[in-house]
Design a protein around this motif. Structure first.
Motif, PDB file in Angstrom:
ATOM      1  N   HIS A 213       0.840  -1.200   0.000  1.00  0.00           N
ATOM      2  CA  HIS A 213       0.000   0.000   0.000  1.00  0.00           C
ATOM      3  C   HIS A 213       0.880   1.257   0.000  1.00  0.00           C
ATOM      4  CE1 HIS A 213      -3.771  -2.198   0.523  1.00  0.00           C
ATOM      5  NE2 HIS A 213      -3.197  -2.904   1.474  1.00  0.00           N
ATOM      6  N   TRP A 214       1.799   1.309  -0.938  1.00  0.00           N
ATOM      7  CA  TRP A 214       2.741   2.423  -1.002  1.00  0.00           C
ATOM      8  C   TRP A 214       2.035   3.756  -1.244  1.00  0.00           C
ATOM      9  CZ3 TRP A 214       2.576   5.194  -5.502  1.00  0.00           C
ATOM     10  CH2 TRP A 214       1.974   4.560  -6.594  1.00  0.00           C
ATOM     11  N   ASN A 215       0.849   3.696  -1.849  1.00  0.00           N
ATOM     12  CA  ASN A 215       0.114   4.915  -2.179  1.00  0.00           C
ATOM     13  C   ASN A 215      -0.964   5.263  -1.151  1.00  0.00           C
ATOM     14  OD1 ASN A 215      -1.408   2.674  -2.837  1.00  0.00           O
ATOM     15  ND2 ASN A 215      -2.419   3.653  -4.581  1.00  0.00           N
ATOM     16  N   ALA A 216      -0.986   4.539  -0.023  1.00  0.00           N
ATOM     17  CA  ALA A 216      -1.967   4.822   1.020  1.00  0.00           C
ATOM     18  C   ALA A 216      -1.609   6.115   1.740  1.00  0.00           C
ATOM     19  CB  ALA A 216      -2.027   3.671   2.019  1.00  0.00           C
ATOM     20  N   THR A 217      -2.609   6.706   2.401  1.00  0.00           N
ATOM     21  CA  THR A 217      -2.358   7.923   3.164  1.00  0.00           C
ATOM     22  C   THR A 217      -1.492   7.627   4.374  1.00  0.00           C
ATOM     23  OG1 THR A 217      -4.638   8.520   2.549  1.00  0.00           O
ATOM     24  CG2 THR A 217      -3.511   9.969   4.105  1.00  0.00           C
TER      25      THR A 217
ATOM     26  N   TYR B 102      -6.790   4.889   3.572  1.00  0.00           N
ATOM     27  CA  TYR B 102      -6.927   5.701   2.365  1.00  0.00           C
ATOM     28  C   TYR B 102      -7.927   6.808   2.681  1.00  0.00           C
ATOM     29  CZ  TYR B 102      -4.395   2.264  -0.460  1.00  0.00           C
ATOM     30  OH  TYR B 102      -3.420   1.433  -0.988  1.00  0.00           O
ATOM     31  N   PHE B 103      -7.445   8.032   2.729  1.00  0.00           N
ATOM     32  CA  PHE B 103      -8.263   9.180   3.137  1.00  0.00           C
ATOM     33  C   PHE B 103      -9.420   9.406   2.173  1.00  0.00           C
ATOM     34  CE2 PHE B 103      -8.750  13.970   3.334  1.00  0.00           C
ATOM     35  CZ  PHE B 103      -9.418  13.972   4.550  1.00  0.00           C
ATOM     36  N   GLY B 104     -10.631   9.595   2.754  1.00  0.00           N
ATOM     37  CA  GLY B 104     -11.819   9.744   1.918  1.00  0.00           C
ATOM     38  C   GLY B 104     -12.329  11.163   1.785  1.00  0.00           C
ATOM     39  N   GLY B 105     -11.572  12.106   2.344  1.00  0.00           N
ATOM     40  CA  GLY B 105     -11.962  13.507   2.156  1.00  0.00           C
ATOM     41  C   GLY B 105     -12.652  14.150   3.330  1.00  0.00           C
TER      42      GLY B 105
END
Length: 210
Positions: A47-51, A101-104
């Motif tokens: 998950h390298w692209n996770a927040t 993963y940030f949802g905003g």
């Protein structure tokens, strides 16, 4: 060695969604800090692209090693809640990573603590909590004439058994709970009227109820 302890059965994961943020909880049984760190790095690469990839682990009979990481979340809102879940559930030798993963929608400190707590609980559910109980191998060597009687008595006592070996004599591998091994051996000596060769083997953990 501990007579019994709670851990997780296997690597596992479970995802939850809180206010549009994805939280993916991962848990794995680990025996060393190196294993824990390797597991955490694997999830971070996955998950390298996770927040965030927040983590914690507890290792040792007396929980000697306890570490937690917020991985960029506000201090104390991620790693510590994950660690607290392990403590509250009485887990040992476990590492947990909760990926976000940030949802905003901002959750705030209290919301983050609850979210990472729920993420850790989800991880444990995915990996399945179990209780390991320490058993003592006891080898019982007897003449074949004793086999039927011993098998019946052991079955009635609901004794965990290993493989039976057949040579010129028969050797039963009995696995009583370690704390009861001395009384078990005394019972076996009495049952065979002292005609069995009885010796201890290894100490082994087995999952309670299986």
């Amino acid at each position: 060695m501990l007579e019994r302890y709670k851990t997780v059965r296997q690597f596992g994961s479970k995802e939850i969604v809180i206010k549009k943020s994805r939280f993916i909880g991962y848990a794995k049984p680990v025996k060393t800090e190196a294993e824990a760190l390797e597991f955490i790095e694997e999830i971070k690469k996955k998950h390298w692209n996770a927040t965030h990839n927040c983590s914690a682990y507890m290792i040792g009979e007396r929980d000697e090693i306890q570490k937690a990481s917020d991985d960029g979340e506000p201090s104390g809102t991620a790693g510590k809640p994950i660690l607290e879940v392990m403590k509250n559930q009485g887990l040992k030798d476990v590492a947990i990573v909760v990926t976000r993963y940030f949802g905003g929608i901002m959750l705030g400190a209290g919301g983050l603590i609850r979210a990472y707590t729920d993420g850790a609980v989800a991880a444990i559910e995915g990996a399945e909590a179990i209780v390991n109980v320490l058993h003592q191998q006891v080898f019982v060597e007897v003449d074949y004439t004793w086999l039927g009687k011993l098998e019946n008595e052991l079955r009635n006592r609901d004794t965990r058994m290993g493989d039976t070996t057949f040579t010129d004599k028969v050797t039963l591998v009995c696995l009583p709970v370690a704390s009861q091994s001395e009384s078990f051996m005394a019972w076996m000596t009495d049952l065979t009227q002292g005609q069995a060769a009885i010796r201890k083997g290894d100490l082994v953990y087995y999952i309670e109820g299986q």
